[in-house]
Structures are given as C-alpha cells and as structure tokens.
Design a protein around this motif. Structure first.
Motif, PDB file in Angstrom:
ATOM      1  N   SER A  51      -2.524 -46.470  51.762  1.00  0.00           N
ATOM      2  CA  SER A  51      -1.949 -47.319  52.806  1.00  0.00           C
ATOM      3  C   SER A  51      -3.066 -47.719  53.753  1.00  0.00           C
ATOM      4  O   SER A  51      -4.010 -46.972  53.975  1.00  0.00           O
ATOM      5  CB  SER A  51      -0.814 -46.613  53.545  1.00  0.00           C
ATOM      6  N   GLY A  52      -2.966 -48.936  54.265  1.00  0.00           N
ATOM      7  CA  GLY A  52      -4.040 -49.474  55.073  1.00  0.00           C
ATOM      8  C   GLY A  52      -5.178 -49.996  54.217  1.00  0.00           C
ATOM      9  O   GLY A  52      -6.250 -50.311  54.707  1.00  0.00           O
ATOM     10  N   ALA A  60       3.016 -48.204  55.325  1.00  0.00           N
ATOM     11  CA  ALA A  60       3.629 -47.998  54.003  1.00  0.00           C
ATOM     12  C   ALA A  60       3.874 -46.504  53.784  1.00  0.00           C
ATOM     13  O   ALA A  60       2.999 -45.679  54.021  1.00  0.00           O
ATOM     14  CB  ALA A  60       2.727 -48.550  52.910  1.00  0.00           C
ATOM     15  N   SER A  61       5.066 -46.167  53.327  1.00  0.00           N
ATOM     16  CA  SER A  61       5.413 -44.761  53.099  1.00  0.00           C
ATOM     17  C   SER A  61       5.129 -44.323  51.668  1.00  0.00           C
ATOM     18  O   SER A  61       4.894 -43.147  51.409  1.00  0.00           O
ATOM     19  CB  SER A  61       6.887 -44.531  53.421  1.00  0.00           C
ATOM     20  N   SER A  62       5.175 -45.273  50.737  1.00  0.00           N
ATOM     21  CA  SER A  62       4.907 -45.003  49.322  1.00  0.00           C
ATOM     22  C   SER A  62       4.238 -46.223  48.721  1.00  0.00           C
ATOM     23  O   SER A  62       4.375 -47.329  49.242  1.00  0.00           O
ATOM     24  CB  SER A  62       6.203 -44.716  48.561  1.00  0.00           C
ATOM     25  N   PRO A  82       0.908 -36.701  47.334  1.00  0.00           N
ATOM     26  CA  PRO A  82       0.432 -37.068  48.671  1.00  0.00           C
ATOM     27  C   PRO A  82      -0.654 -36.104  49.143  1.00  0.00           C
ATOM     28  O   PRO A  82      -0.484 -34.880  49.055  1.00  0.00           O
ATOM     29  CB  PRO A  82       1.678 -36.935  49.554  1.00  0.00           C
ATOM     30  N   THR A  83      -1.744 -36.633  49.628  1.00  0.00           N
ATOM     31  CA  THR A  83      -2.830 -35.808  50.161  1.00  0.00           C
ATOM     32  C   THR A  83      -2.294 -34.928  51.291  1.00  0.00           C
ATOM     33  O   THR A  83      -1.553 -35.392  52.146  1.00  0.00           O
ATOM     34  CB  THR A  83      -3.966 -36.706  50.682  1.00  0.00           C
ATOM     35  N   VAL A 109       2.741 -41.521  50.201  1.00  0.00           N
ATOM     36  CA  VAL A 109       1.431 -41.509  50.843  1.00  0.00           C
ATOM     37  C   VAL A 109       1.323 -40.271  51.722  1.00  0.00           C
ATOM     38  O   VAL A 109       2.279 -39.895  52.398  1.00  0.00           O
ATOM     39  CB  VAL A 109       1.232 -42.797  51.674  1.00  0.00           C
ATOM     40  N   GLY A 110       0.160 -39.628  51.710  1.00  0.00           N
ATOM     41  CA  GLY A 110      -0.037 -38.405  52.478  1.00  0.00           C
ATOM     42  C   GLY A 110      -0.931 -38.592  53.692  1.00  0.00           C
ATOM     43  O   GLY A 110      -1.060 -39.702  54.235  1.00  0.00           O
ATOM     44  N   VAL A 111      -1.597 -37.533  54.087  1.00  0.00           N
ATOM     45  CA  VAL A 111      -2.467 -37.490  55.261  1.00  0.00           C
ATOM     46  C   VAL A 111      -3.518 -38.595  55.182  1.00  0.00           C
ATOM     47  O   VAL A 111      -4.152 -38.806  54.150  1.00  0.00           O
ATOM     48  CB  VAL A 111      -3.151 -36.111  55.361  1.00  0.00           C
ATOM     49  N   GLY A 112      -3.679 -39.331  56.272  1.00  0.00           N
ATOM     50  CA  GLY A 112      -4.685 -40.384  56.340  1.00  0.00           C
ATOM     51  C   GLY A 112      -4.390 -41.571  55.441  1.00  0.00           C
ATOM     52  O   GLY A 112      -5.283 -42.348  55.117  1.00  0.00           O
ATOM     53  N   GLY A 113      -3.118 -41.713  55.018  1.00  0.00           N
ATOM     54  CA  GLY A 113      -2.754 -42.816  54.121  1.00  0.00           C
ATOM     55  C   GLY A 113      -3.276 -42.623  52.710  1.00  0.00           C
ATOM     56  O   GLY A 113      -3.409 -43.584  51.964  1.00  0.00           O
TER      57      GLY A 113
END
Length: 135
Positions: A51-52, A60-62, A82-83, A109-113
């Motif tokens: 994301s980004g 974005a969540s996924s 997800p990270t 999406v996890g930590v830091g996108g």
C-alpha cells in the motif's frame, strides 16, 4: 484441500479497485528489495511495500497480487502474509522445481503497508505484480 482465509460481506465497503498491473517485487533485478537482486533461500522471506505503492493508496487494507515463482531448485511453496503478523501454516503458491508457477492472491496489508512472502523450500526467485486493492 481448501483453506479459507477470510470472506467478503455486502457491507465490506467499496469493494475491489482494479489497477494496471505494477511490478512491486522482482528478486532477479532488485525491484522492491532496495536494488538487491538475490534469490530467496529455503526458510527465507522477503518483505515489500504494497500500500502506498504506485496506484495503490496508503489506506488500502488488502491488495490483489499475482505471485510468480521462477526456477526454484526444489518443489516448494510460498506463504504470503501481512508483515508484522504471525505466519500462517498454509501455502498460497505451490511450485515444482525448475518451473515458472503463478497464482493470484488477495493479501491483507501489514505494518508499514507491507507484505511478507516466506519460501518453504529450495532457492527461488519471486516476482509480484500488484493488480488491485481493497479500500
């Protein structure tokens, strides 16, 4: 064998937004790995920003990904997750030695996108194209 990772409900929001495919990771050339071209060993993992990135907004969540395993030295598998979260005990892509294998994956999406891919066995190259996202 079927593994269920989640579900979509009618109240899930705007739904999926398709974008032109964008290469987010390529271990052959160093895309997404700070320019370091390096095959991923058995038990290794690689993390990349989803994301980004490009047309995918920060919120974005996924993301919808096309994951590609290229020329693995052994039959094996990838787990996409997800990270920052605990790696699940399931695979998202299973590959044979020496082949090119692809699969479409929807990943939270996890930590830091970011998203992390774990390589279960063999040494392999990994390519990821982002094809869409969920808000």
């Amino acid at each position: 064998v079927v593994d269920v990772f989640g579900y979509f409900s009618p109240s899930a929001g705007a739904g999926q937004v398709r974008i032109l495919p964008q290469r987010a990771l390529d271990t052959r050339s160093g895309i997404g790995t700070l320019g370091l071209a390096q095959r991923i060993p058995a038990g290794g993992q690689v993390t990349f920003r989803a994301s980004g990135f490009g047309a995918v907004p920060d919120y974005a969540s996924s993301v919808v990904l096309n994951i590609i395993a290229i020329n693995s030295t052994e039959a094996g598998f990838f787990t996409v997750y997800p990270t920052g979260e605990v790696r699940p005990w399931t695979s998202n892509l299973n590959m044979a030695a020496g082949e090119v294998t692809t699969n479409e994956v929807i990943a939270k999406v996890g930590v830091g996108g970011s998203i992390t891919i774990f390589n279960g066995s063999g040494t392999t190259d990994i390519v990821v194209d982002v094809m869409g996202y969920f808000a």
